[in-house]
Design a protein around this motif. Structure first.
Motif, mmCIF file in Angstrom:
data_model
loop_
_atom_site.group_PDB
_atom_site.id
_atom_site.type_symbol
_atom_site.label_atom_id
_atom_site.label_comp_id
_atom_site.label_asym_id
_atom_site.label_seq_id
_atom_site.Cartn_x
_atom_site.Cartn_y
_atom_site.Cartn_z
ATOM 1 N N LYS A 1 51.923 57.533 1.450
ATOM 2 C CA LYS A 1 51.491 56.453 2.325
ATOM 3 C C LYS A 1 50.539 56.961 3.412
ATOM 4 N N VAL A 2 50.873 58.084 4.032
ATOM 5 C CA VAL A 2 50.019 58.641 5.088
ATOM 6 C C VAL A 2 48.634 58.968 4.531
ATOM 7 N N LEU B 1 55.741 60.678 11.317
ATOM 8 C CA LEU B 1 54.354 61.098 11.140
ATOM 9 C C LEU B 1 53.844 61.853 12.369
ATOM 10 N N ARG C 1 48.595 51.927 12.461
ATOM 11 C CA ARG C 1 49.982 51.927 12.956
ATOM 12 C C ARG C 1 50.755 50.733 12.414
ATOM 13 N N LEU D 1 56.702 58.993 1.935
ATOM 14 C CA LEU D 1 55.832 58.750 3.087
ATOM 15 C C LEU D 1 54.566 59.614 3.024
ATOM 16 N N THR E 1 63.322 50.921 7.984
ATOM 17 C CA THR E 1 63.706 51.856 9.039
ATOM 18 C C THR E 1 65.061 52.476 8.733
ATOM 19 N N GLU F 1 59.023 55.621 10.530
ATOM 20 C CA GLU F 1 57.972 56.294 9.775
ATOM 21 C C GLU F 1 56.916 56.875 10.723
ATOM 22 N N TRP F 2 56.532 56.061 11.697
ATOM 23 C CA TRP F 2 55.474 56.484 12.631
ATOM 24 C C TRP F 2 55.925 57.701 13.451
ATOM 25 N N LYS G 1 50.869 49.540 9.592
ATOM 26 C CA LYS G 1 51.326 49.732 8.214
ATOM 27 C C LYS G 1 52.570 50.619 8.120
ATOM 28 N N PHE G 2 53.064 51.080 9.278
ATOM 29 C CA PHE G 2 54.234 51.958 9.291
ATOM 30 C C PHE G 2 55.362 51.327 10.098
ATOM 31 N N THR G 3 56.595 51.573 9.673
ATOM 32 C CA THR G 3 57.737 51.216 10.515
ATOM 33 C C THR G 3 57.767 52.211 11.684
#
Length: 496
Positions: free
Chosen positions: A28-29, A202, A191, A25, A13, A198-199, A193-195
């Motif tokens: 990752k998405v 996104l 969700r 990112l 984070t 990050e979320w 899988k993301f900090t």
């Protein structure tokens, strides 16, 4: 495993605001959401927005006509525009389409389609298809299509409609709707899988915003625009100067959201048409948004505010006692206000520029939240996804909008807030506590749909913004009506 993905998974984070972390990112998405992700640069490059269709439709077109990742190539852009010229009718093409139908041709168009059943005594029921973009209100539509797509009888659906001419009118021959597959379990698992940072990035990218262009608090206010989708009966207001993009999210998020901008607003439009018995927008949509409220024309304003007070309080829609139904539609008002040179509201009362009948305190009390839109920058190309943005991959708008609406049925966040949110003071006002809990639960669904949140993050990203959003309404009530001054001015969380 993909080494770049492994590196992206390890972003903390604290590191994420860095440009390189946002670039990583993207990978990752794409890996986590696969076919449900899309490069948001493809939409503006396609020029589809100039055809007057919302983003959730335009992205569906892109995936149907030129599926793929990365920026749109010139060949792909040409292919999309050729398809759009054939299938998406412009405002000047109504009579051309009617002429083709009159000649016996079948015509395919991408358009919203809505259906109504007309019941007349002593006659067979009439099934009518309405295509507003084509000026057609009485196309024949079969029972089979209505059974396959019941949402045609609710708020209507976007899709490719095939039309043909009959001796006495026009018929809907076939209908291919936009299809978003919503797997809420998949959404929640993804969700994890993301900090949080990050979320949030996104989510903003999915909405078309460049997360690198906003402060953390500004990000929160943008995400608060999603509250009416994830929460039933989340009635809100956003006040801001012109040009801050108040309606941008609502225009592009979901066909279950109806934005009314300009034109006349009447009790029949909002509640029910007593002459025909047809239910209005609040009965047929999940979210109804009134834009430019300060200059809108309201027919029978006293009846409107009276009906709204009852609806906002208990979710019941009625008009003159002739018809009654329940609805969980969220009601949102957007209005422009005047700011000074320091970008602060000029008027002592934030609601002073609203129509007088909407400033009644009994009505305002039923509005749960006030988004301080004046704290957001004016919308510009620098704030939107572009080739220069580090994070460009987001979720497809149709999938995202449906996932948000599906979260309405998940009540785990409500249970959490009922246990953990209690207002302080000797005499907490009941509606304040209910509003703060509902807002905090909505922000929890948006940011922690998987239900995993620690107390510090809950306070910072859910409860603290909820207190501020309700405080905006409460301060107005407190200053306008002495009845509310028997309670504390400041809304606070009770000490543990």
């Amino acid at each position: 495993m993909n080494p770049e993905l492994d590196a992206a998974m390890k972003i903390s984070t604290h590191d994420l605001p860095a440009h390189n972390a946002l670039v990583a990112l993207n990978i990752k998405v794409g890996e986590v959401f696969r076919s449900l992700a899309i490069d948001k640069r493809r939409l503006p490059a396609s020029q589809l927005n100039k055809r007057g269709i919302p983003a959730y439709v335009a992205e569906w077109v892109l995936e149907s006509v030129v599926p793929g990742q990365g920026e749109l190539t010139q060949d792909e852009a040409t292919k999309v525009l050729d398809w759009a010229a054939r299938i998406i009718p412009g405002p000047s093409e109504q009579h051309i389409i009617r002429h083709r139908l009159a000649q016996g041709q079948t015509v395919k168009v991408l358009t919203p389609l809505q259906a109504e059943i007309m019941l007349k005594k002593g006659k067979e029921p009439e099934r009518l298809g309405k295509l507003g973009l084509l000026g057609i209100a009485d196309a024949y539509i079969s029972d089979t299509l209505l059974e396959e797509h019941p949402d045609l009888l609710r708020q209507g659906m976007w899709g490719v409609v095939e039309l043909g001419a009959l001796k006495d009118g026009v018929a809907v021959l076939s209908f291919k709707p936009m299809q978003a597959t919503v797997n809420l379990s998949l959404f929640k698992e993804a969700r994890k899988k993301f900090t949080l940072t990050e979320w949030r990035a996104l989510l903003l990218t999915t909405l078309g915003f460049d997360p690198a262009a906003f402060t953390e608090e500004q990000e929160t206010w943008l995400l608060c625009r999603l509250l009416p989708l994830v929460q039933k009966n989340m009635h809100m207001m956003e006040l801001a100067p012109k040009g801050t993009g108040k309606s941008f999210t609502y225009e592009n998020i979901s066909p279950k959201v109806r934005l009314i901008s300009g034109g006349n607003i009447s009790p029949a439009v909002l509640f029910v048409n007593n002459a025909s018995g047809a239910w209005g927008l609040l009965a047929r949509f999940k979210v109804v948004v009134l834009d430019e409220v300060q200059t809108s024309k309201f027919e029978q304003p006293e009846e409107i505010v009276g009906g709204l007070k009852g609806y906002l309080a208990n979710g019941k829609l009625t008009r003159g006692g002739l018809h009654e139904t329940a609805s969980d539609c969220s009601f949102v008002m957007l209005a422009n206000i005047t700011l000074d040179d320091a970008q602060n509201p000029v008027k002592d009362s934030l609601v002073e520029e609203l129509p007088k009948f909407l400033r009644e305190t009994a009505f305002l009390d039923r509005i749960k939240a006030l988004i301080p839109g004046w704290e957001l920058p004016k919308l510009s190309s620098k704030l939107l996804i572009s080739s220069d943005s580090p994070l460009t991959v987001g979720l497809k708008s149709d999938f995202f909008g449906d996932a948000l609406v599906a979260l309405r049925e998940d009540l785990s966040a409500e249970r959490y807030c009922h246990q953990h949110v209690h207002l302080g003071g000797e005499k907490p006002y009941r509606r304040n506590e209910e509003a703060v809990r509902a807002i905090a639960a909505g922000l929890m669904k948006i940011q922690f749909p998987h239900g995993e949140v620690d107390p510090t993050d809950f306070y910072t990203y859910c409860l603290k913004p909820a207190l501020k959003l309700r405080q905006g309404i409460w301060t107005e009530l407190y200053s306008l009506d002495s009845e509310y001054r028997q309670y504390e001015l400041r809304i606070t969380q009770a000490k543990a």
